[in-house]
Structures are given as structure tokens and as C-alpha cells.
Motif scaffolding. Structure first.
Motif, PDB file in Angstrom:
ATOM      1  N   MET A   1       0.830  -1.177   0.000  1.00 37.21           N
ATOM      2  CA  MET A   1       0.000   0.000   0.000  1.00 37.21           C
ATOM      3  C   MET A   1       0.861   1.221   0.000  1.00 37.21           C
ATOM      4  N   ARG A   2       0.339   2.285  -0.553  1.00 34.83           N
ATOM      5  CA  ARG A   2       1.127   3.498  -0.655  1.00 34.83           C
ATOM      6  C   ARG A   2       0.753   4.500   0.405  1.00 34.83           C
ATOM      7  N   ALA A   3       1.310   5.604   0.377  1.00 37.43           N
ATOM      8  CA  ALA A   3       1.573   6.483   1.493  1.00 37.43           C
ATOM      9  C   ALA A   3       0.486   7.250   2.151  1.00 37.43           C
ATOM     10  N   GLU A   4       0.893   7.669   3.319  1.00 36.58           N
ATOM     11  CA  GLU A   4       0.104   8.552   4.149  1.00 36.58           C
ATOM     12  C   GLU A   4       0.064   9.922   3.488  1.00 36.58           C
ATOM     13  N   PRO A   5      -0.957  10.708   3.834  1.00 39.43           N
ATOM     14  CA  PRO A   5      -1.242  11.923   3.122  1.00 39.43           C
ATOM     15  C   PRO A   5      -0.058  12.829   2.786  1.00 39.43           C
ATOM     16  N   ALA A   6       0.531  13.495   3.764  1.00 39.50           N
ATOM     17  CA  ALA A   6       1.382  14.630   3.451  1.00 39.50           C
ATOM     18  C   ALA A   6       2.736  14.253   2.896  1.00 39.50           C
ATOM     19  N   ASP A   7       3.338  13.174   3.416  1.00 45.59           N
ATOM     20  CA  ASP A   7       4.728  12.938   3.087  1.00 45.59           C
ATOM     21  C   ASP A   7       4.912  12.000   1.921  1.00 45.59           C
ATOM     22  N   GLU A   8       3.828  11.588   1.251  1.00 42.08           N
ATOM     23  CA  GLU A   8       3.943  10.599   0.214  1.00 42.08           C
ATOM     24  C   GLU A   8       4.725  11.023  -0.992  1.00 42.08           C
ATOM     25  N   ALA A   9       4.347  12.188  -1.493  1.00 45.44           N
ATOM     26  CA  ALA A   9       4.969  12.645  -2.723  1.00 45.44           C
ATOM     27  C   ALA A   9       6.453  12.854  -2.524  1.00 45.44           C
ATOM     28  N   ALA A  10       6.834  13.290  -1.331  1.00 50.14           N
ATOM     29  CA  ALA A  10       8.242  13.554  -1.072  1.00 50.14           C
ATOM     30  C   ALA A  10       9.034  12.309  -0.788  1.00 50.14           C
ATOM     31  N   SER A  11       8.367  11.246  -0.375  1.00 46.41           N
ATOM     32  CA  SER A  11       9.108  10.056   0.050  1.00 46.41           C
ATOM     33  C   SER A  11       9.825   9.395  -1.093  1.00 46.41           C
ATOM     34  N   GLY A  12       9.230   9.415  -2.288  1.00 45.29           N
ATOM     35  CA  GLY A  12       9.893   8.888  -3.458  1.00 45.29           C
ATOM     36  C   GLY A  12       9.906   7.401  -3.550  1.00 45.29           C
ATOM     37  N   ASN A 156       0.964  -7.502  -1.755  1.00 45.68           N
ATOM     38  CA  ASN A 156       1.174  -7.424  -3.193  1.00 45.68           C
ATOM     39  C   ASN A 156       2.083  -6.271  -3.580  1.00 45.68           C
ATOM     40  N   GLU A 157       2.116  -5.202  -2.792  1.00 43.89           N
ATOM     41  CA  GLU A 157       3.049  -4.121  -3.043  1.00 43.89           C
ATOM     42  C   GLU A 157       4.480  -4.516  -2.658  1.00 43.89           C
ATOM     43  N   ILE A 158       4.626  -5.312  -1.606  1.00 41.28           N
ATOM     44  CA  ILE A 158       5.949  -5.747  -1.158  1.00 41.28           C
ATOM     45  C   ILE A 158       6.552  -6.769  -2.115  1.00 41.28           C
ATOM     46  N   ALA A 159       5.713  -7.670  -2.626  1.00 41.60           N
ATOM     47  CA  ALA A 159       6.189  -8.763  -3.467  1.00 41.60           C
ATOM     48  C   ALA A 159       6.715  -8.236  -4.802  1.00 41.60           C
ATOM     49  N   VAL A 160       7.590  -9.026  -5.424  1.00 42.92           N
ATOM     50  CA  VAL A 160       8.048  -8.752  -6.785  1.00 42.92           C
ATOM     51  C   VAL A 160       7.572  -9.905  -7.655  1.00 42.92           C
ATOM     52  N   PRO A 161       7.421  -9.681  -8.975  1.00 52.78           N
ATOM     53  CA  PRO A 161       6.783 -10.689  -9.817  1.00 52.78           C
ATOM     54  C   PRO A 161       7.362 -12.091  -9.702  1.00 52.78           C
ATOM     55  N   THR A 216       6.247   2.287   9.956  1.00 46.14           N
ATOM     56  CA  THR A 216       7.147   3.001   9.044  1.00 46.14           C
ATOM     57  C   THR A 216       7.818   2.074   8.037  1.00 46.14           C
ATOM     58  N   ARG A 217       7.803   0.778   8.285  1.00 47.58           N
ATOM     59  CA  ARG A 217       8.440  -0.172   7.375  1.00 47.58           C
ATOM     60  C   ARG A 217       7.477  -0.669   6.307  1.00 47.58           C
ATOM     61  N   LEU A 218       6.191  -0.331   6.427  1.00 39.76           N
ATOM     62  CA  LEU A 218       5.184  -0.859   5.521  1.00 39.76           C
ATOM     63  C   LEU A 218       4.950   0.072   4.346  1.00 39.76           C
ATOM     64  N   PRO A 219       4.575  -0.488   3.174  1.00 38.93           N
ATOM     65  CA  PRO A 219       4.299   0.354   2.004  1.00 38.93           C
ATOM     66  C   PRO A 219       3.148   1.313   2.274  1.00 38.93           C
ATOM     67  N   ARG A 220       3.081   2.358   1.463  1.00 40.23           N
ATOM     68  CA  ARG A 220       2.052   3.369   1.632  1.00 40.23           C
ATOM     69  C   ARG A 220       1.322   3.612   0.322  1.00 40.23           C
ATOM     70  N   PHE A 221       0.089   4.089   0.410  1.00 41.43           N
ATOM     71  CA  PHE A 221      -0.713   4.374  -0.773  1.00 41.43           C
ATOM     72  C   PHE A 221      -0.853   5.855  -0.997  1.00 41.43           C
ATOM     73  N   SER A 222      -0.869   6.239  -2.251  1.00 45.43           N
ATOM     74  CA  SER A 222      -1.148   7.626  -2.585  1.00 45.43           C
ATOM     75  C   SER A 222      -2.591   7.961  -2.270  1.00 45.43           C
ATOM     76  N   VAL A 223      -2.808   9.160  -1.739  1.00 44.51           N
ATOM     77  CA  VAL A 223      -4.165   9.588  -1.443  1.00 44.51           C
ATOM     78  C   VAL A 223      -4.671  10.572  -2.491  1.00 44.51           C
ATOM     79  N   LYS A 224      -3.877  10.823  -3.529  1.00 44.24           N
ATOM     80  CA  LYS A 224      -4.262  11.815  -4.524  1.00 44.24           C
ATOM     81  C   LYS A 224      -5.291  11.265  -5.503  1.00 44.24           C
ATOM     82  N   GLU A 225      -5.309   9.957  -5.685  1.00 43.78           N
ATOM     83  CA  GLU A 225      -6.233   9.362  -6.641  1.00 43.78           C
ATOM     84  C   GLU A 225      -6.952   8.192  -5.981  1.00 43.78           C
TER      85      GLU A 225
END
Length: 422
Positions: A1-12, A156-161, A216-225
Motif C-alpha cells: 500500500m502506498r503512502a500517508e497523506p502529506a509525506d507521500e509525494a516527497a518520500s519517493g 502485493n506491493e511488497i512482493a516482486v513478480p 514506518t516499514r510498511l508500504p504506503r498508498f497515494s491519497v491523490k487518486e
């Protein structure tokens, strides 16, 4: 999953993939050699362990609540109607949890849902009145479904194909083990008093605590979409059908397999063990099925699981006449192939979709599971009333046979602007 609101875009790190899918790239990734990148196994272990602890509470709560209601001498109709609140809550979670995750953030939603589940169970421990149990059980189902939505998307975000099938197989195995430990814990505590409730509440609190500590070790989700769940459904109808078919199988076997065995001369205790053996196949064989899904075309593995389960339903008529050992061997393999379609479907979901669409897909899987589960009992019951023991065989063989036909002729997924390229 992708990021928390504010710091997502900057986290890269781990930005959601939005490009059109590249089937050639996905195929190469799954067949990559020893040098292929591996997932962060520490994160995989973290998420699967959390889900396993959570599953103990889920596996304990369903039989516990049924036994408590029976001891309170409520009618079968009231007990059954109250039990229906759980799948209704699961269905509701598929519709509202993605919005919650993208509003509050992934880990906050997961921790909150685990705490809500614990609170609902505590409420039922304190108050033994149906007017409280009905909404509490609905909330419990909603929180359980939501927690699983978040964790499936995380994995599913952590895994690779190249490893995704094995990661999903590990998830399925740990989940099945947790479900099995729940009834075992209930057998140790008994159903009376506060102790069994306390075990379930502590397991839910432990899941919340683990998630909060390692957030903090878990994937994050974008909240923009946000991708609506309804827009995902046309993207993967076969995968959703696979999840719904297993849910039908699960509810049908839990409800009618013990009676099937008892009518063929086995004791109630033997068939209770038989259900445990059926689940045992999930614990021990899902990782090998996931390995096959990483090494072979996913369509072929999915078709093989569907065909094996349909054949297993037919062979059940023979095995039940050959003694307990043969019956248990069949149940062990049958249960694994039945759940295997979900393992493969989860792996394919993660390969093809990312970001908000992956979250919507995880929610759609929960929705499909709820629908399949709700159909499993009534459909099989009507077939058994009409055709006797053959009704169980016809429903399960027919459901998996139809799934196999869909897998053979319909694409597993369709192109989406939110599909991933990794």
C-alpha cells in the motif's frame, strides 16, 4: 500500500505505477533467473505474522459466538440471522474501506480496524443481548474484512513478480494456520465465561500493536487518486470469479461435508477431524502452488487447480467408501487445490495492478468472497434437499468446472490505465 497523506509525494520510495501494462515484461519478470530481485522478506514476515495473529481471533470468534447463542437458548433462526451479520459486514468493508485508507492512511486504517474489531468482541463479551450483538457482529465483520483488504494490498506491493506466487502462498498458509488455531484455542478455554473472548481480544490487540510499531516499514498508498471498486470489476472478472468460487466451496464444505460423511457411516468426531485435514492442505501446499504460479503460466496453474477441485468433488463419492485414510488424503489435496485458485488470483492481481487500482482490487476480492460465501450455503442446501448427497457433489464440481471454462476462454485480466509494469 502506498503512502500517508502529506509525506507521500516527497518520500519517493515505491511510487505507484501508472503506465499501461507490458505483458512481455511481466512474463520475463516471472521467469527471471537467480539474479532477479527478491522481496523484502522481513516485511513479508511482518505482514503475514500480523495476519496470522489476527486470523486466530477470526477463527475463534465464529464458533464461539454460535456456541454462546446456543447456550442462551436462542432459536436457530435468530442464531443464523445473527451469523449473517458477519458476511454483510465483510461486503460493506469492500465498499467503504478503500476510501477510509486513502483518507486516513494505510497503517492508521489497519490499526483502527483491528481496535474496532477488538471493541466489538469486547462489547459482545459484556452484553449478552441480541439487540447489541446484531450491530456488533456487523461491525466485527466490517473490521475483519477491512483489515484483510489492507494487508492483501500491502503484501502485493511488497512482493516482486518472480516471487509473488510464493508470497501469496505463504500468506494463504499462515492465514489457514491462524484459522485452525482459533478453534483449538476455543477447545482449551471452553465457550463459557470471559476467557475465550479475552483470547480473541488479545489477538486483535496484538495485531494492532504489531502494525503500529512497524508502521514506518510498511508500504504506503497515494491519497491523490482513488479507483472506485466498480471500475475495477471489468478489469479482472476471472480473478474475481476464482475468489468467489472458493468462498462458495468453503461455506458449502463447512456446512454440509460433516453431514455427508456421517450419512456414509463416519462419526461426528471423524468428520470434525476431516474438516481440519481439509484446511491442513492449505497450510502445507499453498507455498508449492505459489511456486508453480511463479514458474509456470498462471492461467495453466489456475486451470489445473480448478480441474483438480472439480475432479476431487467427483472422487469424494469413491473415497468416502474406501475408509478414513483415503478420505483424509483426498480432503488434504482437495482443500489445497480449492484454495489454490485464490492464491494464484492474488498473485496475478499484484502483477497486473498497482497503486489505487490494487487497493480497489483487494476490496473487490473481499466483495467477491462475500458474495460467494453468501451463495454457498443456500445454493448447496437447495441442491442437497433436491438430490441428496449428490447435490453437494454437483454444486462443487459444477462451480469449479465453470471456473475452469472461464479460465480457458476469458483473459485473466484486461488492460487498465492503473496497471503496473513491474
Amino acid at each position: 500500500m502506498r503512502a500517508e497523506p502529506a509525506d507521500e509525494a516527497a518520500s519517493g520510495g515505491g511510487i505507484d505505477s501508472v503506465e499501461a501494462p507490458d505483458p512481455t515484461l511481466a512474463s520475463l519478470a516471472r521467469t527471471a533467473g537467480p539474479g532477479a530481485s527478491a522481496p523484502d522478506w522481513a516485511k513479508v514476515a511482518l505482514v503475514t505474522a500480523t495476519v496470522g495473529v489476527f486470523a486466530v481471533a477470526v477463527g475463534l470468534s465464529s464458533p464461539l459466538l454460535a456456541l454462546v447463542l446456543k447456550s442462551e437458548q436462542f432459536s436457530g433462526l435468530l442464531i443464523g440471522t445473527n451469523a449473517a451479520m458477519m458476511p454483510i459486514g465483510l461486503l460493506s468493508s469492500a465498499l467503504c474501506v478503500p476510501r477510509l485508507v486513502q483518507g486516513a492512511g494505510a497503517y492508521k486504517a489497519a490499526v483502527g480496524l483491528a481496535l474496532i474489531a477488538a471493541a466489538a468482541l469486547a462489547l459482545m463479551m459484556v452484553f449478552r443481548t441480541l439487540w447489541i450483538w446484531f450491530p456488533a457482529r456487523f461491525v466485527l465483520g466490517l473490521a475483519i474484512g477491512g483489515f484483510y483488504i489492507v494487508n492483501k494490498a500491502w503484501l502485493n506491493e511488497i512482493a516482486v513478480p518472480v516471487y509473488r506466487g510464493r508470497v501469496m502462498g505463504l500468506y494463504a498458509a499462515v492465514l489457514a494456520a491462524g484459522f485452525s488455531l482459533g478453534p483449538f484455542a476455543l477447545a482449551l478455554t471452553g465457550s463459557s465465561g470471559w476467557r475465550p473472548f479475552a483470547v480473541g481480544i488479545l489477538a486483535l490487540l496484538a495485531a494492532a500493536l504489531i502494525t503500529a510499531i512497524f508502521a514506518t516499514r510498511l508500504p504506503r498508498f497515494s491519497v491523490k487518486e482513488r479507483t472506485p471498486i466498480t471500475s475495477f470489476i471489468p478489469c479482472a472478472p476471472v480473478l474475481l470469479a476464482a475468489v468467489a468460487t472458493f468462498a462458495l466451496f468453503d461455506h458449502a464444505t463447512l456446512s454440509f461435508l460433516p453431514a455427508f460423511g456421517m450419512r456414509n457411516g463416519y462419526s461426528e468426531q471423524a468428520m470434525a477431524i476431516g474438516l481440519a485435514v481439509l484446511n491442513g492442505g492449505n497450510v502445507f501446499l499453498q507455498i508449492p502452488i505459489g511456486w508453480l504460479a511463479d514458474r509456470c503460466p498462471r492461467r495453466l496453474v489456475l486451470l489445473g487447480c480448478a480441474a483438480a477441485t472439480a475432479a476431487g468433488a467427483v472422487l469424494l463419492v469413491i473415497a468416502v467408501q474406501q475408509g478414513l485414510l483415503m478420505l483424509f488424503i483426498l480432503l488434504f489435496v482437495w482443500g489445497a487445490s480449492a484454495y489454490g485458485v485464490t492464491t494464484v488470483a492474488l498473485a496475478e492481481l499484484g502483477d497486473r495492478f498497482g497503486g489505487p487500482t490494487l487497493l480497489a482490487g483487494s476490496a473487490a476480492f473481499t466483495l467477491a468472497s462475500g458474495i460467494g460465501g453468501m451463495l454457498g450455503g443456500p445454493l448447496t442446501g437447495a441442491a442437497v434437499d433436491t438430490a441428496g448427497d449428490s447435490g453437494l457433489i454437483l454444486v462443487l464440481a459444477g462451480a469449479y468446472g465453470l471456473l475452469g471454462l472461464l479460465v480457458a476462454v476469458v483473459p485473466l485480466t484486461r488492460r487498465s490505465e492503473r496497471s503496473r509494469t513491474d
